[in-house]
Design a protein around this motif. Structure first.
Motif, mmCIF file in Angstrom:
data_model
loop_
_atom_site.group_PDB
_atom_site.id
_atom_site.type_symbol
_atom_site.label_atom_id
_atom_site.label_comp_id
_atom_site.label_asym_id
_atom_site.label_seq_id
_atom_site.Cartn_x
_atom_site.Cartn_y
_atom_site.Cartn_z
ATOM 1 N N LYS A 70 0.953 -1.068 0.013
ATOM 2 C CA LYS A 70 0.013 0.003 -0.136
ATOM 3 C C LYS A 70 0.820 1.220 0.028
ATOM 4 O O LYS A 70 0.455 2.114 -0.605
ATOM 5 N N LEU A 101 6.427 -2.543 -8.032
ATOM 6 C CA LEU A 101 5.078 -2.543 -7.612
ATOM 7 C C LEU A 101 4.307 -3.790 -8.064
ATOM 8 O O LEU A 101 4.470 -4.062 -9.153
ATOM 9 N N THR A 117 -0.821 2.040 -5.020
ATOM 10 C CA THR A 117 0.189 1.986 -4.105
ATOM 11 C C THR A 117 1.093 3.280 -4.095
ATOM 12 O O THR A 117 0.936 4.197 -5.111
#
Lengths: 114, 111
Positions: free
Chosen positions: A9, A21, A109
């Motif tokens: 996150k 990511l 993210t």
């Protein structure tokens, strides 16, 4: 439950470091996308992939790289060449509806530079 | 001229008000129009989807497309505090895999 998951996150990057990511979907969608969102700038397309083992550059691909080895997964690497990586990164996938791909987004993210 | 223009607001209204959100665009080839709602620090969620011109209604939400004026609108009736979010318009050409987004309008509905 079907959906798109992104992890982590929050992500912190040091100078000169590459970070990756994660984006996973279990919707059986063929196409996947990565966007960057900055305050006041809207969503800008980084990379997209229509099928496994194929992807295209979006509007702001410099300093980023992707892979698409599995239909469910489309990881994004922010390389050290990306000089201003602090942003909210969004992954999306799409299904064709009336010949138009309607995109569905993950939770995002947030990348911060230390 | 930017391809899609959207007033960033912020827009603040009292609970129960009718809200009008708008986007204009320059590309006459756009045929597919979407509205997304994005809560703070969350991913956008698809709210409305419209093909070509006309109206589409879903509960308290109505999407309108006027291709002759290159203008799309989202109306929210009986607005609620839970409608407080940023609303993004998006559009694309037929058969295109790319969406073009507006920058979003931040809406606050006050109780």
């Amino acid at each position: 439950d079907g959906g798109i998951t992104q992890s982590p996150k929050y992500l912190f990057r040091k100078e000169g470091q590459n970070v990756t990511l994660s984006c996973e979907q279990n919707l059986n969608h063929d196409a996947m996308y990565w966007y960057r969102q900055d305050p006041g700038q809207g969503l800008r397309l980084i990379y997209y992939s229509q099928i496994v083992n194929d992807f295209q550059k979006g509007d702001i691909a410099e300093g980023y790289s992707v892979s698409r080895e599995k239909k469910e997964s489309f990881p994004l690497t922010v390389t050290s060449a990306q000089k201003n990586p602090t942003a909210f990164y969004l992954c999306a996938s799409s299904i064709k509806r009336m010949a138009q791909e309607t995109q569905y987004f993950g939770p995002g993210t947030r990348l911060l530079v230390l | 001229q930017k391809e899609v223009e959207q007033d960033p607001g912020p827009l603040s209204v009292p609970e129960g008000a009718i809200v009008s959100l708008n986007c204009t665009y320059s590309n006459s080839a756009f045929q597919y129009f979407m509205w997304y709602r994005q809560y703070s620090r969350k991913g956008p969620e698809l709210l409305m989807y419209t093909y070509s011109s006309g109206n589409k209604e879903d509960g308290r939400f109505t999407a309108q497309v006027d291709k002759s004026s290159k203008y799309i609108s989202l109306f929210i009736r009986d607005s609620q505090p839970s409608d407080s979010a940023t609303y993004l318009c998006a559009m694309s050409e037929g058969g295109s895999e790319k969406l073009v987004f507006g920058k979003g309008t931040k809406l606050t509905v006050n109780p």
